[in-house]
Design a protein around this motif. Structure first.
Motif, PDB file in Angstrom:
ATOM      1  N   SER A 271      45.777 -13.709 -53.852  1.00 36.55           N
ATOM      2  CA  SER A 271      45.470 -12.522 -53.159  1.00 36.55           C
ATOM      3  C   SER A 271      44.853 -12.852 -51.829  1.00 36.55           C
ATOM      4  O   SER A 271      44.862 -12.010 -51.071  1.00 36.55           O
ATOM      5  CB  SER A 271      43.853 -11.812 -53.655  1.00 36.55           C
ATOM      6  N   ASN A 272      44.595 -14.138 -51.566  1.00 38.96           N
ATOM      7  CA  ASN A 272      44.176 -14.552 -50.091  1.00 38.96           C
ATOM      8  C   ASN A 272      45.423 -15.134 -49.437  1.00 38.96           C
ATOM      9  O   ASN A 272      45.373 -15.330 -48.172  1.00 38.96           O
ATOM     10  CB  ASN A 272      43.516 -15.905 -50.093  1.00 38.96           C
ATOM     11  N   GLU A 273      46.688 -14.854 -49.895  1.00 40.28           N
ATOM     12  CA  GLU A 273      47.935 -15.074 -49.418  1.00 40.28           C
ATOM     13  C   GLU A 273      47.997 -16.510 -48.792  1.00 40.28           C
ATOM     14  O   GLU A 273      48.434 -16.692 -47.678  1.00 40.28           O
ATOM     15  CB  GLU A 273      48.316 -14.045 -48.271  1.00 40.28           C
ATOM     16  N   MET A 274      47.508 -17.577 -49.641  1.00 42.95           N
ATOM     17  CA  MET A 274      47.526 -18.838 -48.952  1.00 42.95           C
ATOM     18  C   MET A 274      49.313 -19.414 -48.997  1.00 42.95           C
ATOM     19  O   MET A 274      50.169 -19.149 -49.811  1.00 42.95           O
ATOM     20  CB  MET A 274      46.989 -19.977 -49.814  1.00 42.95           C
ATOM     21  N   LYS A 275      49.631 -20.006 -48.026  1.00 46.89           N
ATOM     22  CA  LYS A 275      51.171 -20.604 -48.266  1.00 46.89           C
ATOM     23  C   LYS A 275      51.015 -21.815 -49.071  1.00 46.89           C
ATOM     24  O   LYS A 275      52.322 -21.888 -49.735  1.00 46.89           O
ATOM     25  CB  LYS A 275      51.300 -20.867 -46.773  1.00 46.89           C
ATOM     26  N   GLN A 276      50.108 -22.577 -49.153  1.00 46.16           N
ATOM     27  CA  GLN A 276      50.272 -23.411 -50.208  1.00 46.16           C
ATOM     28  C   GLN A 276      48.989 -23.270 -51.185  1.00 46.16           C
ATOM     29  O   GLN A 276      47.839 -23.425 -50.972  1.00 46.16           O
ATOM     30  CB  GLN A 276      50.063 -24.950 -49.764  1.00 46.16           C
ATOM     31  N   LEU A 277      49.346 -22.455 -52.286  1.00 51.30           N
ATOM     32  CA  LEU A 277      48.277 -22.112 -53.205  1.00 51.30           C
ATOM     33  C   LEU A 277      47.707 -23.023 -53.978  1.00 51.30           C
ATOM     34  O   LEU A 277      48.493 -24.124 -54.311  1.00 51.30           O
ATOM     35  CB  LEU A 277      48.824 -20.820 -53.914  1.00 51.30           C
ATOM     36  N   LEU A 278      46.489 -23.129 -54.307  1.00 50.00           N
ATOM     37  CA  LEU A 278      45.801 -23.999 -55.234  1.00 50.00           C
ATOM     38  C   LEU A 278      45.130 -23.391 -56.421  1.00 50.00           C
ATOM     39  O   LEU A 278      44.184 -22.664 -55.923  1.00 50.00           O
ATOM     40  CB  LEU A 278      44.865 -24.944 -54.389  1.00 50.00           C
ATOM     41  N   LEU A 279      45.252 -23.695 -57.627  1.00 50.91           N
ATOM     42  CA  LEU A 279      44.965 -22.836 -58.733  1.00 50.91           C
ATOM     43  C   LEU A 279      43.630 -23.578 -59.300  1.00 50.91           C
ATOM     44  O   LEU A 279      43.589 -24.834 -59.398  1.00 50.91           O
ATOM     45  CB  LEU A 279      45.930 -22.778 -59.814  1.00 50.91           C
ATOM     46  N   LEU A 280      42.579 -22.636 -59.580  1.00 46.25           N
ATOM     47  CA  LEU A 280      41.626 -23.268 -60.287  1.00 46.25           C
ATOM     48  C   LEU A 280      41.215 -22.679 -61.571  1.00 46.25           C
ATOM     49  O   LEU A 280      40.323 -23.124 -62.319  1.00 46.25           O
ATOM     50  CB  LEU A 280      40.427 -22.941 -59.518  1.00 46.25           C
ATOM     51  N   ASN A 281      41.832 -21.551 -61.883  1.00 46.00           N
ATOM     52  CA  ASN A 281      41.316 -20.668 -63.226  1.00 46.00           C
ATOM     53  C   ASN A 281      42.083 -21.271 -64.547  1.00 46.00           C
ATOM     54  O   ASN A 281      41.793 -20.830 -65.371  1.00 46.00           O
ATOM     55  CB  ASN A 281      41.814 -19.332 -62.980  1.00 46.00           C
ATOM     56  N   TYR A 282      42.830 -22.366 -64.493  1.00 46.22           N
ATOM     57  CA  TYR A 282      43.361 -23.115 -65.469  1.00 46.22           C
ATOM     58  C   TYR A 282      43.001 -24.654 -65.373  1.00 46.22           C
ATOM     59  O   TYR A 282      42.843 -25.216 -64.383  1.00 46.22           O
ATOM     60  CB  TYR A 282      44.940 -22.919 -65.700  1.00 46.22           C
ATOM     61  N   PRO A 283      42.455 -24.868 -66.610  1.00 48.09           N
ATOM     62  CA  PRO A 283      42.128 -26.617 -66.606  1.00 48.09           C
ATOM     63  C   PRO A 283      43.063 -27.521 -66.185  1.00 48.09           C
ATOM     64  O   PRO A 283      42.763 -28.322 -65.112  1.00 48.09           O
ATOM     65  CB  PRO A 283      41.719 -26.670 -68.145  1.00 48.09           C
ATOM     66  N   ASN A 284      44.304 -27.498 -66.705  1.00 43.92           N
ATOM     67  CA  ASN A 284      45.062 -28.619 -66.101  1.00 43.92           C
ATOM     68  C   ASN A 284      45.594 -28.328 -64.658  1.00 43.92           C
ATOM     69  O   ASN A 284      45.760 -29.350 -63.840  1.00 43.92           O
ATOM     70  CB  ASN A 284      46.433 -28.359 -67.137  1.00 43.92           C
ATOM     71  N   GLN A 285      45.687 -27.044 -64.133  1.00 44.13           N
ATOM     72  CA  GLN A 285      46.285 -26.720 -62.778  1.00 44.13           C
ATOM     73  C   GLN A 285      45.268 -26.982 -61.885  1.00 44.13           C
ATOM     74  O   GLN A 285      45.544 -27.163 -60.737  1.00 44.13           O
ATOM     75  CB  GLN A 285      46.729 -25.340 -62.749  1.00 44.13           C
ATOM     76  N   ALA A 286      43.654 -26.919 -62.013  1.00 46.83           N
ATOM     77  CA  ALA A 286      42.883 -27.106 -61.244  1.00 46.83           C
ATOM     78  C   ALA A 286      42.729 -28.934 -60.833  1.00 46.83           C
ATOM     79  O   ALA A 286      42.073 -29.085 -59.899  1.00 46.83           O
ATOM     80  CB  ALA A 286      41.440 -26.876 -62.051  1.00 46.83           C
ATOM     81  N   LEU A 287      43.300 -29.697 -61.706  1.00 46.35           N
ATOM     82  CA  LEU A 287      43.353 -31.089 -61.467  1.00 46.35           C
ATOM     83  C   LEU A 287      43.771 -31.282 -59.903  1.00 46.35           C
ATOM     84  O   LEU A 287      43.459 -32.151 -59.054  1.00 46.35           O
ATOM     85  CB  LEU A 287      44.137 -31.939 -62.502  1.00 46.35           C
ATOM     86  N   ALA A 288      44.782 -30.489 -59.404  1.00 47.99           N
ATOM     87  CA  ALA A 288      45.449 -30.698 -57.991  1.00 47.99           C
ATOM     88  C   ALA A 288      44.367 -30.580 -56.786  1.00 47.99           C
ATOM     89  O   ALA A 288      44.503 -31.183 -56.039  1.00 47.99           O
ATOM     90  CB  ALA A 288      46.482 -29.894 -57.720  1.00 47.99           C
ATOM     91  N   LEU A 289      43.291 -29.691 -57.310  1.00 46.42           N
ATOM     92  CA  LEU A 289      42.249 -29.401 -56.147  1.00 46.42           C
ATOM     93  C   LEU A 289      40.991 -30.251 -56.448  1.00 46.42           C
ATOM     94  O   LEU A 289      40.052 -30.156 -55.761  1.00 46.42           O
ATOM     95  CB  LEU A 289      42.170 -27.916 -56.238  1.00 46.42           C
ATOM     96  N   ARG A 290      40.960 -31.168 -57.327  1.00 44.44           N
ATOM     97  CA  ARG A 290      39.663 -31.744 -57.830  1.00 44.44           C
ATOM     98  C   ARG A 290      38.988 -32.462 -56.782  1.00 44.44           C
ATOM     99  O   ARG A 290      37.584 -32.560 -56.830  1.00 44.44           O
ATOM    100  CB  ARG A 290      39.888 -32.457 -59.073  1.00 44.44           C
ATOM    101  N   HIS A 291      39.541 -33.160 -55.880  1.00 46.07           N
ATOM    102  CA  HIS A 291      39.076 -33.958 -54.839  1.00 46.07           C
ATOM    103  C   HIS A 291      38.708 -33.049 -53.532  1.00 46.07           C
ATOM    104  O   HIS A 291      37.697 -32.971 -52.873  1.00 46.07           O
ATOM    105  CB  HIS A 291      39.709 -35.273 -54.166  1.00 46.07           C
ATOM    106  N   GLU A 292      39.548 -32.040 -53.241  1.00 48.09           N
ATOM    107  CA  GLU A 292      39.411 -31.089 -52.167  1.00 48.09           C
ATOM    108  C   GLU A 292      38.224 -30.310 -52.319  1.00 48.09           C
ATOM    109  O   GLU A 292      37.620 -29.748 -51.463  1.00 48.09           O
ATOM    110  CB  GLU A 292      40.658 -30.209 -51.917  1.00 48.09           C
ATOM    111  N   ASN A 293      37.889 -30.002 -53.681  1.00 49.69           N
ATOM    112  CA  ASN A 293      36.810 -29.257 -54.090  1.00 49.69           C
ATOM    113  C   ASN A 293      35.561 -29.655 -53.545  1.00 49.69           C
ATOM    114  O   ASN A 293      34.556 -29.158 -52.649  1.00 49.69           O
ATOM    115  CB  ASN A 293      36.587 -29.012 -55.544  1.00 49.69           C
TER     116      ASN A 293
END
Length: 357
Positions: A271-293
């Motif tokens: 909904s925020n129209e990010m060019k490189q989207l980072l997902l948090l609402n699924y356990p496995n896919q949230a791993l990509a953002l774990r340090h950036e969080n």
């Protein structure tokens, strides 16, 4: 069991702009997908080395994911397991994997397309496994990249819980997956930087219609959470001792994130129209953002625009983010995945996202 096809082909000379035919292997049950054990990811960053590595990767993926019925979940699981354990593919993937739709033909730089960022194990096990390889792959050089063309058909008949999320929330996206004729792996200097669903589509392919009920996650009657492929028990091996700790850390972090509306930006509808989207609402896919969080919360950038005003609430979320990052590192390291940022107590060595190739 499908009869193994014996295909013989000769590799053409490696040089820029020349397409290489790659043998398609079907029906092999071995987890050893390497076809030339003498090749090394780190041996040479030259063009010829990338072409050789790319060729072997293409062969291995074709061998792991042959044509089967598009609703055969057992075959999909076997493909996922082989891709997860395909050593050369594993070693050749960047730690931040970009995945999206190719917007223009013959244009391959993933950073110039709208993509989602994934941990490489998550992508190859959960996303790449939703395709079968239905023809001989090929390898070529374009725009300074080595491109692996994987001819594919999408496993559109799988049970809903076998997909990474309900792609059919967007009919356009769901159709794009079903009609994609290729998955394009983009390699530079020995590393796969991203992958794209091809611009070219086969609009004659019959479509499976699905209607989204508005739920990103759901439970079956037996209480099992879906989509099941998003769970850490699906991603990691049964022997991994860090899975329970990681799941608990994510659940605690998720509860607090929802209090601060973090999921509004970090869900598949983007909904925020990010060019490189980072997902948090699924356990496995949230791993990509774990340090950036951790970085974003500490620097008062998450949630935007000014972070969390209350110092105590921000510190609480920060500690939960650190615990999630540390547990994620431990679980991934156990599986042999590359880790360049690690959490250690209250200190975190961070690697910021940098998608410039």
């Amino acid at each position: 069991m499908l009869k193994r096809l014996k295909l013989r082909s000769q590799l053409l000379l490696f040089f820029a702009g020349i397409v290489l035919p790659v043998a398609l292997f079907i029906g092999c049950s071995s987890n050893n997908l390497s076809t030339n054990s003498n090749l090394s990811v780190n041996s040479d960053s030259s063009s010829n080395s990338d072409m050789a590595i790319a060729t072997e990767i293409a062969q291995g993926i074709a061998k792991a994911c042959p044509v089967t019925d598009l609703g055969d979940e057992k075959a999909q699981q076997q493909c996922a397991e082989k891709l997860a354990n395909f050593d050369l593919l594993h070693k050749s993937m960047s730690e931040d994997m970009l995945w999206g739709q190719q917007r223009e033909p013959n244009h391959y730089n993933p950073t110039e397309h709208e993509t989602t960022v994934f941990n490489p194990l998550v992508w190859r096990r959960t996303y790449l496994s939703t395709f079968v390889i239905n023809d001989e792959p090929k390898v070529e050089e374009q725009e300074g990249f080595t491109i692996i063309h994987l001819p594919v058909m999408f496993r559109k008949k799988l049970d809903m819980g076998a997909f990474p999320y309900p792609f059919w929330h967007s009919p356009k996206k769901w159709d794009a997956y079903q009609q994609a004729t290729e998955v394009l792996l983009v390699m530079k200097e020995g590393k796969i930087k991203g992958a794209l669903r091809s611009y070219q589509k086969d609009q004659e392919r019959p479509l499976v219609e699905r209607e989204w009920d508005g739920q990103w996650m759901w439970e079956e009657k037996d209480g099992k959470q879906e989509p099941r492929v998003t769970l850490y028990t699906n991603l990691f091996s049964e022997r991994n001792p860090h899975v329970k700790t990681l799941d608990a850390a994510y659940r605690a972090f998720e509860v607090e994130m929802r209090q601060h509306a973090c999921m509004v930006c970090h869900s598949p509808d983007n909904s925020n129209e990010m060019k490189q989207l980072l997902l948090l609402n699924y356990p496995n896919q949230a791993l990509a953002l774990r340090h950036e969080n951790v970085t974003q919360i500490a620097d008062k950038l998450m949630p935007p625009p000014v972070g969390i005003a209350d110092d105590e609430e921000r510190q609480n979320l920060l500690e939960l983010a650190k615990a999630f990052a540390e547990a994620g590192d431990q679980a991934l390291a156990y599986e042999g995945e590359q880790i360049t940022a690690t959490a250690n107590g209250n200190k975190l060595s961070l690697k910021p996202f940098n998608f410039a190739f």
